[in-house]
Design a protein around this motif. Structure first.
Motif, mmCIF file in Angstrom:
data_model
loop_
_atom_site.group_PDB
_atom_site.id
_atom_site.type_symbol
_atom_site.label_atom_id
_atom_site.label_comp_id
_atom_site.label_asym_id
_atom_site.label_seq_id
_atom_site.Cartn_x
_atom_site.Cartn_y
_atom_site.Cartn_z
ATOM 1 N N ARG A 310 -35.614 -20.282 -3.036
ATOM 2 C CA ARG A 310 -35.197 -18.949 -2.554
ATOM 3 C C ARG A 310 -34.574 -18.857 -1.335
ATOM 4 N NH1 ARG A 310 -39.794 -14.602 -4.934
ATOM 5 N NH2 ARG A 310 -39.376 -15.310 -6.900
ATOM 6 N N HIS A 311 -35.090 -19.476 -0.282
ATOM 7 C CA HIS A 311 -34.393 -19.719 1.115
ATOM 8 C C HIS A 311 -34.606 -21.111 1.195
ATOM 9 C CE1 HIS A 311 -33.902 -15.403 1.689
ATOM 10 N NE2 HIS A 311 -33.137 -15.793 2.360
ATOM 11 N N ASP A 312 -33.712 -22.037 1.844
ATOM 12 C CA ASP A 312 -33.671 -23.309 2.006
ATOM 13 C C ASP A 312 -33.395 -23.481 3.448
ATOM 14 O OD1 ASP A 312 -34.314 -24.298 -0.431
ATOM 15 O OD2 ASP A 312 -32.294 -24.336 -1.016
ATOM 16 N N ILE A 313 -33.821 -24.650 4.211
ATOM 17 C CA ILE A 313 -33.394 -24.991 5.547
ATOM 18 C C ILE A 313 -32.389 -25.910 5.755
ATOM 19 C CG2 ILE A 313 -34.513 -25.914 7.743
ATOM 20 C CD1 ILE A 313 -37.227 -25.167 6.934
ATOM 21 N N TYR A 314 -31.532 -25.691 6.384
ATOM 22 C CA TYR A 314 -30.091 -26.875 6.516
ATOM 23 C C TYR A 314 -30.305 -27.132 8.000
ATOM 24 C CZ TYR A 314 -28.928 -24.707 2.004
ATOM 25 O OH TYR A 314 -28.696 -24.467 0.528
ATOM 26 N N THR A 315 -29.662 -28.453 8.323
ATOM 27 C CA THR A 315 -29.413 -28.758 9.507
ATOM 28 C C THR A 315 -27.871 -28.367 9.942
ATOM 29 O OG1 THR A 315 -28.475 -30.619 8.805
ATOM 30 C CG2 THR A 315 -30.684 -30.972 9.278
ATOM 31 N N VAL A 316 -27.653 -27.870 10.886
ATOM 32 C CA VAL A 316 -26.478 -27.623 11.526
ATOM 33 C C VAL A 316 -25.945 -28.349 12.682
ATOM 34 C CG1 VAL A 316 -26.285 -25.144 10.291
ATOM 35 C CG2 VAL A 316 -27.319 -25.365 12.387
ATOM 36 N N THR A 317 -24.731 -28.833 12.604
ATOM 37 C CA THR A 317 -24.221 -29.296 13.680
ATOM 38 C C THR A 317 -22.679 -28.711 13.996
ATOM 39 O OG1 THR A 317 -25.090 -31.492 13.060
ATOM 40 C CG2 THR A 317 -23.053 -31.645 14.497
ATOM 41 N N ARG A 318 -22.511 -28.123 15.185
ATOM 42 C CA ARG A 318 -21.367 -27.466 15.824
ATOM 43 C C ARG A 318 -20.591 -28.509 16.090
ATOM 44 N NH1 ARG A 318 -21.569 -22.645 19.955
ATOM 45 N NH2 ARG A 318 -19.362 -22.720 20.256
ATOM 46 N N ASP A 319 -19.507 -28.839 15.799
ATOM 47 C CA ASP A 319 -18.370 -29.610 16.385
ATOM 48 C C ASP A 319 -17.614 -28.868 17.365
ATOM 49 O OD1 ASP A 319 -18.955 -31.750 14.701
ATOM 50 O OD2 ASP A 319 -17.683 -31.043 13.144
ATOM 51 N N LYS A 320 -17.116 -29.652 18.679
ATOM 52 C CA LYS A 320 -16.821 -29.054 19.413
ATOM 53 C C LYS A 320 -15.136 -28.458 19.044
ATOM 54 C CE LYS A 320 -15.657 -29.508 24.613
ATOM 55 N NZ LYS A 320 -15.767 -30.440 25.802
ATOM 56 N N VAL A 321 -14.643 -27.474 19.560
ATOM 57 C CA VAL A 321 -13.365 -26.900 19.476
ATOM 58 C C VAL A 321 -12.685 -27.317 20.695
ATOM 59 C CG1 VAL A 321 -11.654 -24.878 19.056
ATOM 60 C CG2 VAL A 321 -13.952 -25.265 17.836
ATOM 61 N N GLU A 322 -11.709 -28.190 20.639
ATOM 62 C CA GLU A 322 -11.043 -28.633 22.248
ATOM 63 C C GLU A 322 -9.986 -27.622 22.636
ATOM 64 O OE1 GLU A 322 -11.900 -31.439 23.625
ATOM 65 O OE2 GLU A 322 -13.449 -32.496 22.154
ATOM 66 N N GLN A 323 -10.149 -26.923 23.602
ATOM 67 C CA GLN A 323 -9.331 -26.053 24.075
ATOM 68 C C GLN A 323 -9.335 -26.461 25.785
ATOM 69 O OE1 GLN A 323 -9.921 -22.063 23.398
ATOM 70 N NE2 GLN A 323 -9.286 -22.256 21.297
ATOM 71 N N SER A 324 -7.965 -26.169 26.184
ATOM 72 C CA SER A 324 -7.752 -26.674 27.500
ATOM 73 C C SER A 324 -6.726 -25.560 28.159
ATOM 74 C CB SER A 324 -7.351 -27.815 27.969
ATOM 75 O OG SER A 324 -6.049 -28.054 27.159
ATOM 76 N N LEU A 325 -6.762 -25.078 29.528
ATOM 77 C CA LEU A 325 -5.945 -24.367 30.229
ATOM 78 C C LEU A 325 -5.027 -25.276 31.112
ATOM 79 C CD1 LEU A 325 -4.625 -21.653 31.023
ATOM 80 C CD2 LEU A 325 -6.715 -21.406 32.592
ATOM 81 N N LYS A 326 -3.553 -25.236 30.989
ATOM 82 C CA LYS A 326 -3.118 -26.070 31.799
ATOM 83 C C LYS A 326 -1.778 -25.251 32.402
ATOM 84 C CE LYS A 326 -3.922 -30.542 29.414
ATOM 85 N NZ LYS A 326 -3.338 -31.618 28.796
ATOM 86 N N GLY A 327 -1.347 -25.578 33.324
ATOM 87 C CA GLY A 327 -0.231 -24.771 33.863
ATOM 88 C C GLY A 327 0.003 -25.391 35.329
ATOM 89 N N THR A 328 1.105 -24.724 36.081
ATOM 90 C CA THR A 328 1.415 -25.001 37.305
ATOM 91 C C THR A 328 1.412 -23.776 38.187
ATOM 92 O OG1 THR A 328 3.207 -26.622 36.243
ATOM 93 C CG2 THR A 328 3.479 -25.941 38.375
ATOM 94 N N VAL A 329 1.151 -24.128 39.471
ATOM 95 C CA VAL A 329 0.977 -23.164 40.770
ATOM 96 C C VAL A 329 2.422 -23.201 41.264
ATOM 97 C CG1 VAL A 329 0.094 -22.091 42.695
ATOM 98 C CG2 VAL A 329 -1.391 -23.479 40.693
ATOM 99 N N LEU A 330 2.988 -22.289 41.321
ATOM 100 C CA LEU A 330 4.443 -21.943 41.806
ATOM 101 C C LEU A 330 4.457 -20.886 43.182
ATOM 102 C CD1 LEU A 330 6.182 -21.456 38.472
ATOM 103 C CD2 LEU A 330 6.233 -23.847 39.646
ATOM 104 N N ASP A 331 5.529 -21.193 44.067
ATOM 105 C CA ASP A 331 6.089 -20.061 45.003
ATOM 106 C C ASP A 331 6.664 -19.091 44.182
ATOM 107 O OD1 ASP A 331 6.503 -18.926 47.390
ATOM 108 O OD2 ASP A 331 8.493 -19.762 47.034
ATOM 109 N N SER A 332 6.448 -17.583 44.162
ATOM 110 C CA SER A 332 7.330 -16.695 43.359
ATOM 111 C C SER A 332 8.544 -16.581 43.745
ATOM 112 C CB SER A 332 6.344 -15.365 43.511
ATOM 113 O OG SER A 332 6.254 -15.072 44.995
ATOM 114 N N GLU A 333 8.721 -16.955 44.885
ATOM 115 C CA GLU A 333 10.434 -16.527 45.305
ATOM 116 C C GLU A 333 11.094 -17.842 45.312
ATOM 117 O OE1 GLU A 333 13.005 -15.491 49.298
ATOM 118 O OE2 GLU A 333 10.607 -15.230 49.218
ATOM 119 N N THR A 334 10.777 -18.956 45.440
ATOM 120 C CA THR A 334 11.647 -20.157 45.338
ATOM 121 C C THR A 334 11.470 -20.929 43.894
ATOM 122 O OG1 THR A 334 10.137 -21.591 46.429
ATOM 123 C CG2 THR A 334 11.735 -20.386 47.952
#
Length: 534
Positions: A310-334
């Motif tokens: 009626r109810h069963d036990i399951y093993t659960v493994t969570r795979d990592k979702v690969e996310q990254s934030l990349k970018g560049t820091v700039l001078d706003s005028e030049t």
């Protein structure tokens, strides 16, 4: 009449597909879950990726995982031990007992044995949880008047015993005609979460929390509020190992069907709106009793089809979702790229999770988690400290590309060592070179601006080095660097008649640290000064 026949047929079908009749679910009329295709498609994986496998210990009866004790998993089950067991007429299953299971290296379960002949009684024992030192257990037991109503107890492990639980006590937070179920102790042992149909619930069963006092007693239960609880039922609270996330099962919120497992970030200000763990773990049936054994591994119980009971036990493994934030820091005028900018990442609670300096190209990269709010702050000499908000809005492997534009601080005219000077951030050169680095053009533009606004002002550009290398070499290097600064000003419209340059090498250190200079002291001594002449 047709409506009644339809309801009866649906109820019979519900029993035929193995829907639970355990105490957690029979208080509700479990009609079969009609799949909501649009809802399931809308939720999707939702930023999670789970692998779900039979835990290897399931029978034709109901099995639910509960907690860990002495490297074993404690299971709640209605399975019969020995001869015929007494059947609970309200569940059509045997009264439930607590079992302990061996845990294999791959997470599979085996060798079920009765957990405690002291805690197990002729009534149903359900979910339990242990204090961090495993010397106190909080457990639930059905009342003799109503097997669907559970009460919360506490017991202590007798010192130097092998599982002898003593001082069983019915806790004071129990109320008449109120069921307390699915308790879970926080990793620090300072809070006990549970589900209950108390009078102040939003509907049915809500999740509550009580402070755990030094003597093991519980404080007044507090409802977790409308971000977690709904007019439907919420049960089976658990926490991540670091205590930052609350997991629970709910029939409310955005739901695929039946009980789904949800996750809510625990913030200083309360509980964040929960997120469905997605269709790689949730189905249109009931997924409950999700709890972690390691950071990304744990157990869950479900009554989905093709199980053994009626109810069963399951093993659960969570795979990592690969996310990254990349970018560049700039001078706003030049739009010049800014290396060596300190970038700091903080979570929604304002807790720092990462920091690093941008590279020579002004680039940065950080790992992020799906559907989280972050605050990104920047610090760089000569620029205003800036703060940016960022939300990781996607649920799959991805790279977010985001540039941060900084605004410069204004130059200041002030006395430095009894001399009037234009004070700006340091001017940078490549190692052993005298050509200005591109980022220093931004600083030099500040000098251009002051001289343009003050057409009669004259400047002495004095360059200094650290004490690495020979005195004669440093003298030549500093002189060439001073000349480079003058050439930049002339190129940008300043008359050479207003400018003088001189290199002092290592002869006028700002910090006289001799041969024991730190990197910071060496950096302070490598400088260009802009002295205003009378």
């Amino acid at each position: 009449m047709r409506t009644k026949l339809l309801l009866l047929a649906l109820f019979v079908f519900n029993l035929s597909i193995g829907q639970s009749t355990s105490s957690d679910f029979t208080a509700e009329l479990n009609l079969p879950n009609i799949p909501d295709v649009s809802s399931e498609a809308e939720i999707g994986a939702n930023g999670f990726q789970f692998e779900v496998l039979d835990a290897g210990v399931n029978t034709k009866f109901s099995e639910f995982g509960s907690g860990f004790f002495m490297n074993k998993l404690i299971m709640v089950s209605s399975k019969k031990i020995g001869g015929l067991a007494k059947i609970d007429p309200k569940t059509n299953e045997a009264y439930k007992d607590l079992f302990c299971l061996d845990i294999e290296d791959n997470g599979q379960l085996s060798s079920p044995l009765l957990f405690s002949r002291i805690l197990n009684t002729k009534d149903s024992e359900d979910q339990l949880t242990f204090s961090p030192d495993r010397k106190t257990v909080y457990f639930t037991r059905s009342s003799q008047e109503n097997s669907l109503e559970y009460k919360l107890y506490k017991a202590e492990l007798e010192q130097d015993s092998h599982g002898n639980w003593i001082n069983q006590k019915l806790l004071s937070i129990n109320d008449k005609n109120v069921s307390i179920e699915t308790p879970y102790m926080s990793p620090k042992g300072d809070k006990l979460y549970f589900s209950s149909n108390r009078a102040d619930s939003f509907g049915g069963y809500d999740i509550y929390v009580s402070e755990v006092m030094p003597d093991g007693s519980l404080g007044t239960p507090k409802n977790l509020g409308p971000n977690v609880n709904t007019a439907s039922n919420e049960k089976y609270p658990s926490l991540s190992l670091d205590g930052k996330y609350l997991y629970f099962s709910s029939k409310g919120h955005q739901n695929i069907g039946g009980y789904d497992v949800f996750m809510s970030r625990i913030l200083r200000t309360g509980y964040k709106s929960p997120r469905n763990l997605g269709n790689t773990i949730n189905t249109r049936y009931d997924e409950v009793a999700y709890f972690l054994a390691a950071r990304h591994k744990g157990y869950m119980s479900s009554n989905k089809p093709n199980g053994k009971g009626r109810h069963d036990i399951y093993t659960v493994t969570r795979d990592k979702v690969e996310q990254s934030l990349k970018g560049t820091v700039l001078d706003s005028e030049t739009r010049i790229k800014l290396p060596n900018t300190l970038v700091i990442v903080k979570d929604e609670d304002g807790i720092e999770v990462a920091r690093k300096l941008t590279d020579e190209s002004g680039r940065f990269s950080f790992e992020v988690v799906p559907f989280e709010n972050y605050t990104i702050s920047t610090e760089k000499d000569g620029f205003i400290n800036m703060t940016f908000n960022f939300f990781s809005s996607k649920g799959f492997d991805t790279v977010y590309d985001k540039n941060f534009e900084l605004e410069t601080t204004a130059p200041v005219i002030a006395e430095v060592d009894d001399k009037l000077a234009i004070v700006i951030e340091n001017i940078y050169f490549d190692f052993n070179k005298w050509s200005l680095k591109e980022e220093s053009h931004i600083s030099m533009n500040k000098i251009v601006k002051v001289l343009t606004e003050n057409p009669k002002m004259q400047l002495a550009i004095n360059a200094h080095t650290d004490n690495k290398g020979s005195d004669s070499y440093n003298l030549k290097l500093s002189d060439r660097r001073a000349v480079s600064a003058v050439k930049y000003l002339i190129k940008n419209g300043i008359s050479k008649n207003r400018l003088k340059s001189k290199g002092y090498g290592e002869r006028q250190p700002k910090i006289d640290c001799k041969s024991n200079c730190t990197d910071e002291e060496l950096q302070a001594n490598r400088r260009v000064e802009f002295i205003i002449l009378d």
